[in-house]
Design a protein around this motif. Structure first.
Motif, mmCIF file in Angstrom:
data_model
loop_
_atom_site.group_PDB
_atom_site.id
_atom_site.type_symbol
_atom_site.label_atom_id
_atom_site.label_comp_id
_atom_site.label_asym_id
_atom_site.label_seq_id
_atom_site.Cartn_x
_atom_site.Cartn_y
_atom_site.Cartn_z
ATOM 1 N N LYS A 84 19.041 10.240 -51.597
ATOM 2 C CA LYS A 84 18.492 11.880 -51.353
ATOM 3 C C LYS A 84 18.261 11.983 -52.937
ATOM 4 N N ILE A 85 19.519 11.674 -53.857
ATOM 5 C CA ILE A 85 18.919 12.322 -55.296
ATOM 6 C C ILE A 85 17.376 12.452 -55.884
ATOM 7 N N THR A 86 17.026 10.801 -55.603
ATOM 8 C CA THR A 86 15.639 10.552 -56.553
ATOM 9 C C THR A 86 14.599 10.987 -55.841
ATOM 10 N N TRP A 87 15.211 11.360 -54.201
ATOM 11 C CA TRP A 87 14.350 12.266 -53.866
ATOM 12 C C TRP A 87 14.051 13.777 -54.108
ATOM 13 N N LEU A 88 15.506 14.561 -54.525
ATOM 14 C CA LEU A 88 15.550 16.053 -54.484
ATOM 15 C C LEU A 88 15.520 16.117 -56.780
ATOM 16 N N TYR A 89 15.485 15.308 -57.295
ATOM 17 C CA TYR A 89 16.181 15.674 -58.962
ATOM 18 C C TYR A 89 14.835 14.433 -59.093
ATOM 19 N N ALA A 90 14.286 15.132 -60.618
ATOM 20 C CA ALA A 90 13.651 14.341 -61.314
ATOM 21 C C ALA A 90 14.413 12.781 -62.046
ATOM 22 N N ALA A 91 13.345 12.050 -62.577
ATOM 23 C CA ALA A 91 14.141 10.826 -63.353
ATOM 24 C C ALA A 91 14.596 11.538 -64.864
ATOM 25 N N GLU A 92 16.161 10.694 -65.685
ATOM 26 C CA GLU A 92 16.193 11.085 -66.248
ATOM 27 C C GLU A 92 15.215 10.929 -67.163
ATOM 28 N N ASP A 105 10.085 6.210 -47.551
ATOM 29 C CA ASP A 105 9.399 5.778 -48.978
ATOM 30 C C ASP A 105 8.358 7.379 -49.126
ATOM 31 N N ASP A 106 7.864 7.480 -48.344
ATOM 32 C CA ASP A 106 6.418 8.400 -48.491
ATOM 33 C C ASP A 106 7.142 9.699 -49.058
ATOM 34 N N ILE A 107 8.793 9.701 -48.131
ATOM 35 C CA ILE A 107 9.245 11.096 -48.199
ATOM 36 C C ILE A 107 9.688 10.935 -49.683
ATOM 37 N N VAL A 108 10.654 10.318 -50.035
ATOM 38 C CA VAL A 108 10.939 10.618 -51.627
ATOM 39 C C VAL A 108 9.967 9.978 -52.944
ATOM 40 N N SER A 109 8.936 9.502 -52.346
ATOM 41 C CA SER A 109 8.229 9.824 -53.685
ATOM 42 C C SER A 109 6.988 10.847 -53.642
ATOM 43 N N GLY A 110 7.339 12.609 -52.722
ATOM 44 C CA GLY A 110 6.921 12.989 -52.265
ATOM 45 C C GLY A 110 5.432 13.144 -51.919
ATOM 46 N N VAL A 111 4.725 12.293 -51.244
ATOM 47 C CA VAL A 111 3.844 11.712 -50.507
ATOM 48 C C VAL A 111 3.436 12.557 -49.432
ATOM 49 N N LEU A 112 4.727 12.603 -48.316
ATOM 50 C CA LEU A 112 5.080 13.532 -47.538
ATOM 51 C C LEU A 112 5.965 14.770 -48.491
ATOM 52 N N PRO A 113 5.747 15.985 -48.746
ATOM 53 C CA PRO A 113 6.929 16.998 -49.073
ATOM 54 C C PRO A 113 7.385 17.791 -48.138
ATOM 55 N N PRO A 114 8.506 18.658 -48.303
ATOM 56 C CA PRO A 114 9.098 18.983 -47.792
ATOM 57 C C PRO A 114 8.495 19.849 -46.917
ATOM 58 N N GLY A 115 9.240 20.333 -45.715
ATOM 59 C CA GLY A 115 8.182 20.715 -45.352
ATOM 60 C C GLY A 115 6.727 20.660 -43.978
ATOM 61 N N ALA A 116 6.565 19.500 -44.651
ATOM 62 C CA ALA A 116 5.846 18.679 -44.161
ATOM 63 C C ALA A 116 6.110 18.324 -42.648
ATOM 64 N N ARG A 117 5.103 18.456 -41.712
ATOM 65 C CA ARG A 117 5.078 17.837 -39.705
ATOM 66 C C ARG A 117 5.031 16.796 -40.163
ATOM 67 N N GLU A 124 22.829 22.784 -50.790
ATOM 68 C CA GLU A 124 23.139 21.060 -50.708
ATOM 69 C C GLU A 124 22.690 19.702 -51.585
ATOM 70 N N ALA A 125 21.529 20.530 -51.965
ATOM 71 C CA ALA A 125 21.052 19.412 -53.722
ATOM 72 C C ALA A 125 22.418 19.713 -54.176
ATOM 73 N N ALA A 126 22.917 20.618 -55.201
ATOM 74 C CA ALA A 126 23.694 19.945 -56.314
ATOM 75 C C ALA A 126 25.427 19.450 -55.039
ATOM 76 N N ASP A 127 25.661 20.281 -53.794
ATOM 77 C CA ASP A 127 26.333 18.515 -53.155
ATOM 78 C C ASP A 127 25.939 17.551 -53.302
ATOM 79 N N LEU A 128 25.306 17.065 -53.455
ATOM 80 C CA LEU A 128 25.132 15.653 -53.346
ATOM 81 C C LEU A 128 25.132 15.151 -54.676
ATOM 82 N N LEU A 129 24.833 15.824 -55.961
ATOM 83 C CA LEU A 129 25.360 15.857 -56.750
ATOM 84 C C LEU A 129 27.031 15.766 -56.941
ATOM 85 N N ASP A 130 27.834 16.301 -56.647
ATOM 86 C CA ASP A 130 28.682 16.543 -56.259
ATOM 87 C C ASP A 130 29.805 15.101 -55.596
#
Length: 225
Positions: A153-161, A14-26, A73-79
């Motif tokens: 993953k889509i919630t994590w990588l893409y903003a909501a509509e 949940d913290d990763i998806v919400s951005g509390v723990l950002p990409p690349g964070a240790r 990879e992000a685009a592939d998830l949508l497909d």
């Protein structure tokens, strides 16, 4: 009371998806254990699970970090999602129970009400619940798991509509529930595919993998997630 690795995994995800723990964070085990009020053992197990799901990567000499998916990879998830979610809707129409229908109808009723009131936070939560229930209605553990993980993953990588789409979106979901209730697998598949087709351009346009704002530390003891 001992807190399970599953609960810790949910909290970290949940913290990763919400951005509390950002990409690349240790993701240091000791720091995570303090954050969630647990020992390092469930944290270690949770990180293994999240690595298998693609939310975490292990780097030599650096330990575990939040994954940093690239544009491809992000685009592939949508497909992939565009292929699997219509299948899930069709399976739900064929296999749903009355209990599934009761939940779906209740969620559509609430979604329409909240959309009319412009309650964006509630809408996102209700939308997640709606799609997870459709996934569960497939009565296929494997397909359910894939659909739920893809949506996370889509919630994590893409903003909501955009909120401007909310009223129409819940009308579309209501039509999908009607098709599922009738057992009309082809219409359910078609409605799901059409909804995704309308959503994809907005998701690509509003893509965001940045931190979505700080949140206070979460202790898994509170509410047991």
């Amino acid at each position: 009371m001992r807190i399970s690795a599953h609960t810790v995994c949910t909290a970290i995800r949940d913290d990763i998806v919400s951005g509390v723990l950002p990409p690349g964070a240790r993701l240091a085990e000791e720091q995570l254990a303090q954050r969630y009020g647990v020992s390092r053992v469930p944290v270690r197990e949770a990180l293994r699970t999240l690595e298998s799901e693609g939310f975490v990567v292990s780097r030599r000499h650096a330990g575990a970090c939040v994954a940093q998916p690239g544009d491809r990879e992000a685009a592939d998830l949508l497909d992939i999602h565009a292929l699997l979610e219509p299948l899930g809707a069709a399976r739900a129409a064929q296999r749903r129970t009355e209990a599934h229908l009761k939940v779906l109808r209740g969620l559509v009723r609430l979604g329409r009400q909240r959309a009319g009131q412009g309650q964006e936070t509630d809408l996102r939560s209700l939308g997640d619940w709606f799609h997870e229930t459709v996934a569960q209605a497939t009565c296929s553990p494997g397909l359910t798991s894939l659909l739920v993980q893809l949506r996370r993953k889509i919630t994590w990588l893409y903003a909501a509509e955009p909120l401007s789409r909310a009223v129409g979106l819940w009308q579309e979901r209501g039509a999908l529930v009607d098709a599922i209730a009738r057992g009309d697998a082809e219409r359910a598949r078609m409605l799901s595919a059409a909804q995704l087709e309308r959503a994809t351009p907005a998701r690509r346009q509003f893509r965001s993998v940045t931190v979505r704002g700080p949140k206070p530390a979460v202790n898994t003891v509170r509410g047991q997630i």
